[in-house]
Scaffold this motif. Sequence first.
Motif, PDB file in Angstrom:
ATOM      1  N   ARG A   1       0.849  -1.178   0.000  1.00  0.00           N
ATOM      2  CA  ARG A   1       0.000   0.000   0.000  1.00  0.00           C
ATOM      3  C   ARG A   1       0.887   1.231   0.000  1.00  0.00           C
ATOM      4  O   ARG A   1       1.714   1.395   0.897  1.00  0.00           O
ATOM      5  CB  ARG A   1      -0.927   0.014   1.218  1.00  0.00           C
ATOM      6  CG  ARG A   1      -1.958   1.125   1.202  1.00  0.00           C
ATOM      7  CD  ARG A   1      -2.864   1.029   2.430  1.00  0.00           C
ATOM      8  NE  ARG A   1      -3.916   2.033   2.454  1.00  0.00           N
ATOM      9  CZ  ARG A   1      -5.098   1.885   1.879  1.00  0.00           C
ATOM     10  NH1 ARG A   1      -5.391   0.751   1.239  1.00  0.00           N
ATOM     11  NH2 ARG A   1      -6.004   2.845   1.940  1.00  0.00           N
TER      12      ARG A   1
ATOM     13  N   SER B   1       1.133   5.432   0.049  1.00  0.00           N
ATOM     14  CA  SER B   1       0.391   6.600   0.493  1.00  0.00           C
ATOM     15  C   SER B   1       1.084   7.870   0.022  1.00  0.00           C
ATOM     16  O   SER B   1       2.312   7.929  -0.028  1.00  0.00           O
ATOM     17  CB  SER B   1       0.281   6.620   2.022  1.00  0.00           C
ATOM     18  OG  SER B   1      -0.454   7.743   2.458  1.00  0.00           O
TER      19      SER B   1
ATOM     20  N   TYR C   1      -9.818  14.344  -6.626  1.00  0.00           N
ATOM     21  CA  TYR C   1     -10.020  14.286  -5.180  1.00  0.00           C
ATOM     22  C   TYR C   1     -11.402  14.785  -4.779  1.00  0.00           C
ATOM     23  O   TYR C   1     -11.956  14.341  -3.777  1.00  0.00           O
ATOM     24  CB  TYR C   1      -8.951  15.125  -4.475  1.00  0.00           C
ATOM     25  CG  TYR C   1      -8.780  14.792  -3.008  1.00  0.00           C
ATOM     26  CD1 TYR C   1      -9.411  15.548  -2.029  1.00  0.00           C
ATOM     27  CD2 TYR C   1      -7.981  13.727  -2.614  1.00  0.00           C
ATOM     28  CE1 TYR C   1      -9.249  15.252  -0.691  1.00  0.00           C
ATOM     29  CE2 TYR C   1      -7.807  13.419  -1.276  1.00  0.00           C
ATOM     30  CZ  TYR C   1      -8.454  14.185  -0.312  1.00  0.00           C
ATOM     31  OH  TYR C   1      -8.295  13.883   1.005  1.00  0.00           O
TER      32      TYR C   1
ATOM     33  N   SER D   1      -7.574   5.459  -3.675  1.00  0.00           N
ATOM     34  CA  SER D   1      -8.621   5.959  -2.783  1.00  0.00           C
ATOM     35  C   SER D   1      -8.168   7.229  -2.089  1.00  0.00           C
ATOM     36  O   SER D   1      -6.967   7.506  -1.961  1.00  0.00           O
ATOM     37  CB  SER D   1      -8.988   4.891  -1.744  1.00  0.00           C
ATOM     38  OG  SER D   1      -7.878   4.556  -0.940  1.00  0.00           O
ATOM     39  N   ARG D   2      -9.149   7.974  -1.611  1.00  0.00           N
ATOM     40  CA  ARG D   2      -8.890   9.212  -0.891  1.00  0.00           C
ATOM     41  C   ARG D   2      -8.946   8.970   0.618  1.00  0.00           C
ATOM     42  O   ARG D   2      -9.704   8.129   1.094  1.00  0.00           O
ATOM     43  CB  ARG D   2      -9.959  10.265  -1.236  1.00  0.00           C
ATOM     44  CG  ARG D   2     -10.036  10.629  -2.677  1.00  0.00           C
ATOM     45  CD  ARG D   2     -11.267  11.451  -2.958  1.00  0.00           C
ATOM     46  NE  ARG D   2     -12.486  10.653  -2.883  1.00  0.00           N
ATOM     47  CZ  ARG D   2     -13.696  11.128  -3.155  1.00  0.00           C
ATOM     48  NH1 ARG D   2     -13.859  12.410  -3.476  1.00  0.00           N
ATOM     49  NH2 ARG D   2     -14.754  10.357  -3.083  1.00  0.00           N
ATOM     50  N   ASP D   3      -8.147   9.723   1.350  1.00  0.00           N
ATOM     51  CA  ASP D   3      -8.198   9.723   2.813  1.00  0.00           C
ATOM     52  C   ASP D   3      -8.368  11.178   3.244  1.00  0.00           C
ATOM     53  O   ASP D   3      -7.391  11.908   3.397  1.00  0.00           O
ATOM     54  CB  ASP D   3      -6.929   9.109   3.397  1.00  0.00           C
ATOM     55  CG  ASP D   3      -7.024   8.919   4.907  1.00  0.00           C
ATOM     56  OD1 ASP D   3      -7.784   9.664   5.576  1.00  0.00           O
ATOM     57  OD2 ASP D   3      -6.327   8.040   5.433  1.00  0.00           O
ATOM     58  N   ASN D   4      -9.623  11.578   3.410  1.00  0.00           N
ATOM     59  CA  ASN D   4      -9.897  12.983   3.702  1.00  0.00           C
ATOM     60  C   ASN D   4      -9.278  13.429   5.032  1.00  0.00           C
ATOM     61  O   ASN D   4      -8.805  14.557   5.170  1.00  0.00           O
ATOM     62  CB  ASN D   4     -11.403  13.234   3.732  1.00  0.00           C
ATOM     63  CG  ASN D   4     -12.040  13.048   2.363  1.00  0.00           C
ATOM     64  OD1 ASN D   4     -11.389  13.264   1.339  1.00  0.00           O
ATOM     65  ND2 ASN D   4     -13.285  12.644   2.346  1.00  0.00           N
TER      66      ASN D   4
ATOM     67  N   LYS E   1      -6.571  12.568   6.355  1.00  0.00           N
ATOM     68  CA  LYS E   1      -5.113  12.735   6.277  1.00  0.00           C
ATOM     69  C   LYS E   1      -4.685  13.612   5.114  1.00  0.00           C
ATOM     70  O   LYS E   1      -3.483  13.825   4.927  1.00  0.00           O
ATOM     71  CB  LYS E   1      -4.436  11.370   6.164  1.00  0.00           C
ATOM     72  CG  LYS E   1      -4.642  10.473   7.381  1.00  0.00           C
ATOM     73  CD  LYS E   1      -3.916   9.148   7.208  1.00  0.00           C
ATOM     74  CE  LYS E   1      -4.095   8.249   8.427  1.00  0.00           C
ATOM     75  NZ  LYS E   1      -3.405   6.947   8.268  1.00  0.00           N
TER      76      LYS E   1
ATOM     77  N   SER F   1      -4.163   7.040  -1.349  1.00  0.00           N
ATOM     78  CA  SER F   1      -3.467   5.765  -1.243  1.00  0.00           C
ATOM     79  C   SER F   1      -3.651   4.940  -2.504  1.00  0.00           C
ATOM     80  O   SER F   1      -4.622   5.113  -3.239  1.00  0.00           O
ATOM     81  CB  SER F   1      -3.996   4.968  -0.048  1.00  0.00           C
ATOM     82  OG  SER F   1      -3.723   5.636   1.163  1.00  0.00           O
TER      83      SER F   1
ATOM     84  N   GLN G   1      -3.648   0.924  -3.157  1.00  0.00           N
ATOM     85  CA  GLN G   1      -3.576  -0.453  -2.682  1.00  0.00           C
ATOM     86  C   GLN G   1      -3.240  -1.344  -3.865  1.00  0.00           C
ATOM     87  O   GLN G   1      -3.979  -1.361  -4.858  1.00  0.00           O
ATOM     88  CB  GLN G   1      -4.905  -0.874  -2.057  1.00  0.00           C
ATOM     89  CG  GLN G   1      -4.933  -2.311  -1.582  1.00  0.00           C
ATOM     90  CD  GLN G   1      -3.988  -2.565  -0.427  1.00  0.00           C
ATOM     91  OE1 GLN G   1      -3.870  -1.751   0.488  1.00  0.00           O
ATOM     92  NE2 GLN G   1      -3.297  -3.703  -0.448  1.00  0.00           N
TER      93      GLN G   1
END
Length: 125
Positions: A19, A21, A53, A71-74, A76, A80, A82
Amino acid sequence: QLQLVESGGGLVQPGGSLRLSCAASGFTLDGYAIGWFRQAPGKEREGVSCINYSDGNTYEQDSVKGRFTISRDNAKNAVSLQMNSLKPEDTAVYYCAAGKAGTGYVCYDARQGYWGQGAQVTVSS
Protein backbone atom coordinates in the motif's frame (compact mmCIF):
# COMPACT_ATOMS: atom_id res chain seq x y z
CA GLN A 1 6.17 24.63 1.85
CA LEU A 2 4.04 22.73 -0.66
CA GLN A 3 5.01 19.12 -0.98
CA LEU A 4 3.88 15.54 -1.47
CA VAL A 5 5.36 12.84 0.72
CA GLU A 6 5.16 9.22 -0.35
CA SER A 7 5.48 6.17 1.84
CA GLY A 8 4.93 2.44 1.69
CA GLY A 9 7.24 1.09 -0.98
CA GLY A 10 9.37 -2.00 -0.52
CA LEU A 11 10.17 -5.53 -1.58
CA VAL A 12 7.39 -8.09 -1.98
CA GLN A 13 7.05 -11.53 -3.52
CA PRO A 14 4.90 -12.10 -6.60
CA GLY A 15 1.26 -12.32 -5.61
CA GLY A 16 1.80 -10.13 -2.57
CA SER A 17 0.41 -6.72 -1.64
CA LEU A 18 1.69 -3.26 -0.85
CA ARG A 19 0.00 0.00 0.00
CA LEU A 20 1.44 3.34 -1.09
CA SER A 21 0.39 6.60 0.49
CA CYS A 22 0.80 10.16 -0.78
CA ALA A 23 0.24 12.88 1.80
CA ALA A 24 0.04 16.54 0.88
CA SER A 25 1.38 19.27 3.11
CA GLY A 26 1.02 23.01 2.70
CA PHE A 27 -2.16 22.71 0.63
CA THR A 28 -5.45 20.83 0.56
CA LEU A 29 -6.12 18.25 -2.13
CA ASP A 30 -9.67 19.50 -2.77
CA GLY A 31 -9.88 20.61 -6.37
CA TYR A 32 -6.84 18.58 -7.36
CA ALA A 33 -6.29 15.54 -9.52
CA ILE A 34 -3.85 13.13 -7.92
CA GLY A 35 -2.09 10.41 -9.79
CA TRP A 36 0.26 7.52 -9.27
CA PHE A 37 2.86 7.12 -11.98
CA ARG A 38 5.67 4.62 -12.31
CA GLN A 39 8.94 4.39 -14.12
CA ALA A 40 10.87 1.18 -14.65
CA PRO A 41 14.52 1.19 -15.74
CA GLY A 42 14.83 2.06 -19.41
CA LYS A 43 11.15 2.87 -19.76
CA GLU A 44 9.10 6.04 -19.87
CA ARG A 45 7.08 7.19 -16.89
CA GLU A 46 3.48 5.98 -17.20
CA GLY A 47 0.21 6.73 -15.48
CA VAL A 48 -0.99 3.89 -13.28
CA SER A 49 -4.06 5.22 -11.52
CA CYS A 50 -5.41 8.71 -10.97
CA ILE A 51 -8.30 10.30 -9.09
CA ASN A 52 -10.15 13.60 -8.91
CA TYR A 53 -10.02 14.29 -5.18
CA SER A 54 -13.28 16.26 -5.20
CA ASP A 55 -15.63 14.06 -7.23
CA GLY A 56 -13.86 10.72 -7.03
CA ASN A 57 -13.56 10.22 -10.78
CA THR A 58 -10.80 7.68 -11.41
CA TYR A 59 -8.63 6.28 -14.15
CA GLU A 60 -6.75 2.99 -14.07
CA GLN A 61 -4.30 1.60 -16.57
CA ASP A 62 -5.57 -1.65 -18.12
CA SER A 63 -2.66 -3.67 -16.75
CA VAL A 64 -3.63 -2.89 -13.14
CA LYS A 65 -7.43 -3.07 -13.34
CA GLY A 66 -8.79 -5.45 -10.75
CA ARG A 67 -5.47 -5.44 -8.85
CA PHE A 68 -4.80 -1.81 -7.86
CA THR A 69 -7.24 0.52 -6.11
CA ILE A 70 -6.78 4.25 -5.64
CA SER A 71 -8.62 5.96 -2.78
CA ARG A 72 -8.89 9.21 -0.89
CA ASP A 73 -8.20 9.72 2.81
CA ASN A 74 -9.90 12.98 3.70
CA ALA A 75 -8.77 12.90 7.33
CA LYS A 76 -5.11 12.74 6.28
CA ASN A 77 -5.31 14.89 3.14
CA ALA A 78 -3.82 11.95 1.32
CA VAL A 79 -4.34 9.44 -1.46
CA SER A 80 -3.47 5.77 -1.24
CA LEU A 81 -2.79 3.08 -3.81
CA GLN A 82 -3.58 -0.45 -2.68
CA MET A 83 -1.67 -2.89 -4.86
CA ASN A 84 -2.67 -6.56 -4.77
CA SER A 85 -1.59 -9.59 -6.80
CA LEU A 86 1.68 -7.88 -7.60
CA LYS A 87 3.71 -9.10 -10.56
CA PRO A 88 7.42 -8.72 -11.36
CA GLU A 89 6.48 -6.33 -14.17
CA ASP A 90 5.04 -3.96 -11.55
CA THR A 91 8.59 -3.30 -10.35
CA ALA A 92 9.34 0.40 -10.72
CA VAL A 93 9.77 3.67 -8.87
CA TYR A 94 6.29 4.94 -8.09
CA TYR A 95 5.65 8.67 -7.96
CA CYS A 96 2.59 10.58 -6.89
CA ALA A 97 1.65 13.88 -8.46
CA ALA A 98 -1.05 16.46 -7.78
CA GLY A 99 -2.27 19.16 -10.16
CA LYS A 100 -5.33 21.39 -10.37
CA ALA A 101 -8.26 19.45 -11.81
CA GLY A 102 -9.79 21.05 -14.87
CA THR A 103 -9.61 19.12 -18.13
CA GLY A 104 -11.46 16.03 -16.98
CA TYR A 105 -8.42 13.89 -17.75
CA VAL A 106 -7.24 13.16 -14.25
CA CYS A 107 -3.78 11.82 -15.06
CA TYR A 108 -3.08 14.70 -17.42
CA ASP A 109 -4.10 17.23 -14.78
CA ALA A 110 -2.04 15.49 -12.10
CA ARG A 111 1.12 15.59 -14.23
CA GLN A 112 1.04 19.37 -14.46
CA GLY A 113 1.50 19.97 -10.73
CA TYR A 114 3.62 18.88 -7.78
CA TRP A 115 5.56 15.62 -7.64
CA GLY A 116 6.63 13.43 -4.77
CA GLN A 117 10.11 12.04 -4.31
CA GLY A 118 9.31 8.53 -5.49
CA ALA A 119 9.05 5.15 -3.76
CA GLN A 120 10.74 1.97 -4.96
CA VAL A 121 8.48 -1.05 -5.42
CA THR A 122 10.25 -4.33 -6.17
CA VAL A 123 8.35 -7.52 -6.89
CA SER A 124 10.67 -10.49 -6.81
CA SER A 125 10.99 -13.95 -5.36
